[in-house]
Design an enzyme around this catalytic site. Structure first.
Site, PDB file in Angstrom:
ATOM      1  CD  GLU A  87      -2.929  -1.230   2.247  1.00  0.00           C
ATOM      2  OE1 GLU A  87      -2.408  -1.621   3.314  1.00  0.00           O
ATOM      3  OE2 GLU A  87      -4.128  -0.948   2.135  1.00  0.00           O
TER       4      GLU A  87
ATOM      5  CD  GLU B 146      -3.830  -6.239   3.404  1.00  0.00           C
ATOM      6  OE1 GLU B 146      -3.946  -6.819   2.298  1.00  0.00           O
ATOM      7  OE2 GLU B 146      -2.989  -5.336   3.597  1.00  0.00           O
TER       8      GLU B 146
END
Lengths: 403, 446
Positions: free
Chosen positions: B132, B153
Site C-alpha cells: 500500500e 489481508e
C-alpha cells in the site's frame, strides 16, 4: 587426419572501460561488497555495448590484491555469474598487487593476440575498507633472516621515502607541487565532464544513514594549497617527505574493460578506442618499488621499437608523487608536462590497488579521444615488492597530424 | 496516544532520509530508506512508532524546497511487509482499531500528496501495508528478485485498510485489483511474482537486482526529464460494476458468504469507482474496524498462529542440538500416503528411503511413482542423485541379505503375508518419463 589451424597473430583493441567512483576507505562504499562493485561495472559495460553478445565473451579476469572473502573465491568467475553472463563464460582471478587489472588486461590480450580468445572482460577491485592492506599477510621469515628484502619493502610509504633518499633532487616541494597539480587537473576534468562519462554510480548501503548514491570520487580535494600540503604530517619518517597529501590514500573501488580482437570488434560493431602496441613488466629492488615504471617502460619501448619521443600521452599511476617524479626525471620530462596525466590521477581520485590499471587505460582512451594528434600513449605503474608495468597503446582516433 | 500506539513489543521501523543527486542532471532526490535494523529474517513492519518515524521523514523531505522528487526503498531483500499485526488480536476497543487505520492512512497518503512526484523502489518483498505504501507513490519500480508482492489481508480475514482497496482499483481497474485483493489471498495466499506485478500494472517497470537501485534512480531521472513516459491505461469505468458482479458470483460459488472479509473487500472495490480518496479511505477504516472486532478474524489469527507460526517454531520442541542425523528412512506400507511420505523424505532429507508392503505389486508401484517424480523434477529441487546402477545393485543384494538374516522388523510387522520392499530413489536422469503421474496422484487423493 585433421590439422590444427595455422597460428595467427591478431591486434587487440580496448573497446570500452568504466569504473565505480572511488570511495574513501571506511566511508561511502564501506558496506558495499567488493564483488558487487565489479558486477555493477561489468553490467554497465554490457549496457553501453549492446552489440556485444555476452556469450561471445571468452573469459573474465578480475584482479584483487587481497583475495579473501568477497575478493576471493575466484572472483573472476563469481563476478561473471553475478553479472548474469551465460554460465558458459568462464573466469579467473589475477594478482599482481597494484598492477592486477593491468595484468588482467595484458594476459587476456595475449590470448586474444594468439588467436585463442575473441572478446574478454578484464576487471580489478580493491575494497580497502573490508580488506586493509596486508590482511592475512604471512611473509616468509627468510625474507628478513637472509635479508632478501629490506624491512621497508612491505611498507609502501617507506619505499617512497627511500625513493626521495635515492634521488635527493626530487624534493618534498616538488612532490607537493605535483600533488597539487593532480588535484587541480582532476577538478578541471570533472568540470569539463571528462571523468564522469566513464563512472558507474553506485547505490551505497549504510545501515546507519540509509541508502545513498555515489556518483563522483569521494576523496578529491580541489581546494588543496601548497601551504596546506606543507603542514601535513610525514607518518613514515620524522621530518620525512611523504604525506597523505602527496600520495594516494586508502580506497574502495572497481574497474572493468572490454577487450577484443580488432577484427572481432569490427564484426560486432564495437567501438575501438585504442590498439595495444606492446607491454612489459620489470623488477627492481623491493625497497624502492616506486622506480619500477622506469625499467618496465624501457623494456616495452625496446620491444616495440619505439622511443620515448614517440609517446604523446602518459598515464602514470600516482601511488606517490615522488614515484611519478622519478619516472619523469629519468626520461627528461618536466614535472608539469601537459602530456602527463592530463586529467590528474590517483593522488586526487584514489588508488584502490588492483583496480587502478584499468583506470589508467580508460583515462588514456579519453585523452586520445580529445587529442587526435596523439599517436601513441602509455600507461604505467609501480607495483609492490619492487616491480613496474607498462602498456603502450596506439590512438585509433589519430588524425595523422603531428603533435 | 491510542492503545495501539503503546505496543511495548513493537520492532520499530526507522525511516532515514538522504538527499542524492539524480543522474542526467534530473535534480535532487530525497531518498527514504525504511529499515527495522534487523536482518531479512525479521522483515520490516509498521507499528505506531514506525509510522511516526515515516511521518517524521516525510516532514523532513517536505521541508526541503530544492527536491525534484522523493523516493522510498527498503533494506536488503525486504521492501516492507505491512502493519505489525502481533497485537491486533488483543485489541478490545473498536476506536483503537479505527485510530490505527486512520493513522496509517494519514501517514502513507502523504507519499501521494507531496509537492513533487514520489517513487517507490520496491527492492524486495512487499506485502500488505508495504504494498500500500508503494501504491500511494506516484511511480513504482520493482526488482526482478523481489521475493513476493501481495495484499494478503483477505487471507487473514481483513481488508487492505491503508489505502490499497481504493488505490489499486483506481490504478489498474477492478479486474486486476480483485485478482490481487481477493482471488490471490483466497488461493492459499498466492503471491505476485515481479512479472505478475508488472503484467497487472501494479508496478511500472522491473529492473534486475544487481543494480536495481541505480537503474531505478536512472529511470526516475528519465521520468523527471521527460525521456521516459509511463504508459498507464485508464481503467474502464463503464464495465466496472459488471466486473465486480462477476467476481461476486464467483465468490458466492466458492464461499456462499461463509466469511465476511472477501465481500467487504469486494464492496470497497465496487465503491472505488466513484468514491473520492477521502471517502474510500474512510470506508476502509470502517470495514477494518468491523472485521477486527468480529469473531472471524480472531479465529483466523488463532489458526494462522497454529499452522504457520507454530509450524515454524513449535512450542516445547526439544533443542535442535539434540537431534541425531537421519541417514536413512524406512516407511512401512506403500499405499498412496506412504509413497507420498517416502517422496517427502527422499526430497527433503535427501537420504535413501526403504518402503515395505505385504503386497509386492503395491511396493513396486510406489517405488515407480517416487522414482518417476524424482526424475521429472529439476535436479536442484529433486532427490539425492543416486545412480541407477546403485539401486540395481541394491535390489540384487537385498533378497540375499534377507534370506541370510533373522526377520527384520518390517518383515515381522508383515509376517502373515510375504514381504517385499522397494526403494525410492531417482533413476538416471536420461530417462524421460512424463511428470503427469506426479500431478495426477495428489488430485486423485482429493
Amino acid at each position: 587426419m585433421a590439422q590444427p589451424s595455422a597460428r595467427r597473430v591478431r591486434d587487440v583493441v580496448f573497446v570500452d572501460g568504466a569504473r565505480t567512483p572511488f570511495g574513501k576507505a571506511g566511508s561511502a562504499l564501506a558496506e558495499t561488497r567488493a564483488d558487487d562493485l565489479v558486477v555493477k561495472v561489468f553490467r554497465e559495460l554490457l549496457r553501453r555495448n549492446p552489440t556485444l553478445p555476452p556469450e561471445r565473451i571468452d573469459d573474465v579476469a578480475v584482479a584483487a590484491t587481497t583475495q579473501i572473502g568477497d575478493q576471493g573465491m575466484t572472483i573472476g568467475r563469481t563476478a561473471a555469474l553475478l553479472t548474469g553472463l551465460p554460465r558458459s563464460v568462464p573466469g579467473y582471478s589475477v594478482d599482481r598487487m597494484c598492477a592486477g587489472a593491468m595484468t588482467a588486461v595484458t594476459t587476456l590480450s595475449s590470448a586474444i593476440m594468439a588467436d585463442q580468445y575473441d572478446v574478454a572482460l578484464a576487471g580489478g577491485v580493491e575494497h580497502m575498507s573490508r580488506h586493509p592492506m596486508g590482511e592475512g599477510m604471512d611473509p616468509n621469515p627468510r625474507f628478513l633472516a637472509e635479508r632478501l628484502v629490506d624491512t621497508d619493502a612491505l611498507i609502501m610509504g617507506n619505499t617512497a621515502e627511500n625513493l626521495h633518499d635515492r634521488f635527493p633532487h626530487l624534493t618534498k616541494e616538488r612532490a607537493d607541487a605535483y600533488a597539487m597539480a593532480s588535484q587541480t587537473k582532476t577538478a578541471a576534468a570533472y568540470e569539463a565532464g571528462w571523468i564522469q562519462s566513464d563512472l558507474v554510480p553506485v547505490a551505497t548501503r549504510s545501515a546507519e544513514l540509509g541508502w545513498g548514491l555515489l556518483s563522483a570520487d569521494e576523496v578529491m580535494r580541489p581546494n588543496t594549497t601548497l601551504e596546506g600540503l606543507a603542514t601535513l604530517k610525514t607518518p613514515f619518517r620524522p621530518h620525512g617527505r611523504v604525506t597523505a597529501g602527496n600520495s594516494s590514500g586508502l580506497n574502495d573501488g572497481a574497474t572493468g574493460a572490454i577487450l577484443a580482437a580488432e577484427e572481432v570488434a569490427d564484426e560486432l560493431g564495437l567501438s575501438k578506442k585504442m590498439r595495444l602496441v606492446g607491454f612489459a613488466f620489470a623488477g627492481v629492488e623491493p625497497e624502492v618499488m616506486g622506480v619500477g615504471p622506469v625499467p618496465s617502460t624501457e623494456k616495452a619501448l625496446a620491444r616495440t621499437g619505439l622511443s620515448i619521443g614517440d609517446i604523446d600521452l602518459f598515464e602514470v599511476n600516482e601511488a606517490f608523487a615522488v614515484q611519478v617524479l622519478a619516472f619523469l626525471d629519468h626520461f627528461g620530462i618536466a614535472d608539469d608536462d601537459p602530456r602527463v596525466n592530463p586529467m590528474g590521477g590517483a593522488i586526487a581520485v584514489g588508488h584502490p590497488l588492483a583496480s587502478s590499471g584499468i583506470r589508467l587505460m580508460s583515462y588514456l582512451a579519453r585523452d586520445f579521444e580529445r587529442t587526435p594528434s596523439a599517436k601513441y600513449g602509455l600507461t604505467t605503474m609501480c607495483i609492490g615488492l619492487g616491480m613496474g608495468g607498462t602498456v603502450i597503446w596506439e590512438n585509433l582516433n589519430h588524425d595523422g597530424s603531428a603533435r | 496516544m491510542t492503545q495501539a500506539a503503546t505496543n511495548p513489543d513493537e520492532v520499530v521501523t526507522h525511516a532515514r532520509v538522504r538527499v542524492v543527486d539524480l543522474p542526467d542532471g534530473a535534480g535532487r532526490l530525497g531518498l527514504i530508506t525504511i529499515d527495522n535494523d534487523r536482518d531479512h529474517t525479521r522483515p520490516t513492519t509498521f507499528g505506531p512508532a514506525g509510522l511516526a518515524s515515516i511521518d517524521a521523514a516525510l516532514d523532513q523531505v517536505s521541508a526541503m524546497t530544492d527536491l525534484a522528487a522523493v523516493a522510498v526503498t527498503g533494506k536488503p531483500f525486504i521492501f516492507a511487509v505491512g502493519a505489525d499485526l502481533s497485537a491486533i488480536g488483543l485489541v478490545d476497543r473498536r476506536e483503537t482499531i479505527e485510530e490505527f487505520g486512520q493513522l496509517g492512512h494519514a501517514v502513507l497518503r502523504r507519499f501521494g500528496e507531496l509537492d513533487v512526484p514520489s517513487f517507490a523502489f520496491v527492492n524486495g518483498a512487499a506485502m500488505g501495508g508495504g504494498t500500500e505504501l508503494a501504491l500511494h507513490c506516484t511511480y513504482r519500480t520493482m526488482s526482478t528478485a523481489a521475493a513476493a508482492m501481495s495484499l494478503p489481508e483477505v487471507f487473514l480475514g481483513l481488508i487492505p485498510g491503508w489505502g490499497g482497496a481504493w488505490l489499486l482499483p483506481n490504478l489498474v481497474g477492478p479486474a486486476n485489483a480483485l485478482e490481487v485483493i481477493v482471488a490471490n489471498p483466497l488461493q492459499t495466499n498466492k503471491q505476485l511474482t515481479p512479472a505478475d506485478a508488472l503484467r497487472l500494472g501494479v508496478v511500472d517497470v522491473l529492473f534486475e537486482a544487481p543494480d536495481f537501485l541505480e537503474q531505478s534512480m536512472r529511470w526516475a531521472a528519465g521520468v523527471l526529464n521527460g525521456t521516459v513516459v509511463v504508459d498507464r491505461p485508464e481503467p474502464d469505468r463503464d464495465s466496472w460494476d459488471a466486473v465486480v458482479d462477476f467476481a461476486q458470483a464467483m465468490l458466492d460459488d466458492k464461499l456462499h458468504r461463509a466469511t465476511p472479509a472477501p465481500y467487504r473487500a469486494l464492496d470497497l472495490v465496487r465503491a472505488a469507482r466513484t468514491a473520492t480518496r477521502d471517502e474510500g479511505f474512510a470506508a476502509e477504516d470502517q470495514a477494518l474496524a468491523d472485521l477486527v472486532m468480529g469473531d472471524d478474524l480472531r479465529a483466523t489469527l488463532y489458526s494462522f498462529d497454529l499452522v504457520q507460526k507454530r509450524a515454524k517454531r513449535p512450542a516445547g520442541a526439544p533443542d535442535k542440538a539434540l537431534a541425531r542425523k537421519v541417514t536413512k528412512v524406512g516407511v512401512v506400507g506403500a499405499g498412496l500416503m506412504a509413497s507420498q511420505l517416502a517422496l517427502l523424505f527422499a526430497k527433503r532429507l535427501r537420504v535413501p528411503v526403504v518402503m515395505t508392503d505385504p503386497t509386492p505389486s503395491a511396493s513396486r508401484r510406489a517405488s515407480r511413482t517416487c522414482a518417476t517424480t524424482c526424475e521429472s523434477r529439476s535436479p536442484r529441487v529433486g532427490c539425492p542423485p543416486t545412480r541407477r546402477t546403485a539401486s540395481r545393485r541394491w535390489s540384487r543384494e537385498r533378497p540375499t541379505r534377507q534370506r541370510s538374516r533373522t526377520p527384520t522388523s518390517s518383515s515381522r510387522l508383515c509376517s502373515r503375508t510375504s514381504t517385499s520392499s522397494a526403494r525410492c530413489s531417482p533413476r538416471s536422469r536420461r530417462s524421460s518419463r512424463p511428470s503427469a503421474c506426479w500431478r495426477r496422484t495428489p488430485r486423485r487423493c482429493r
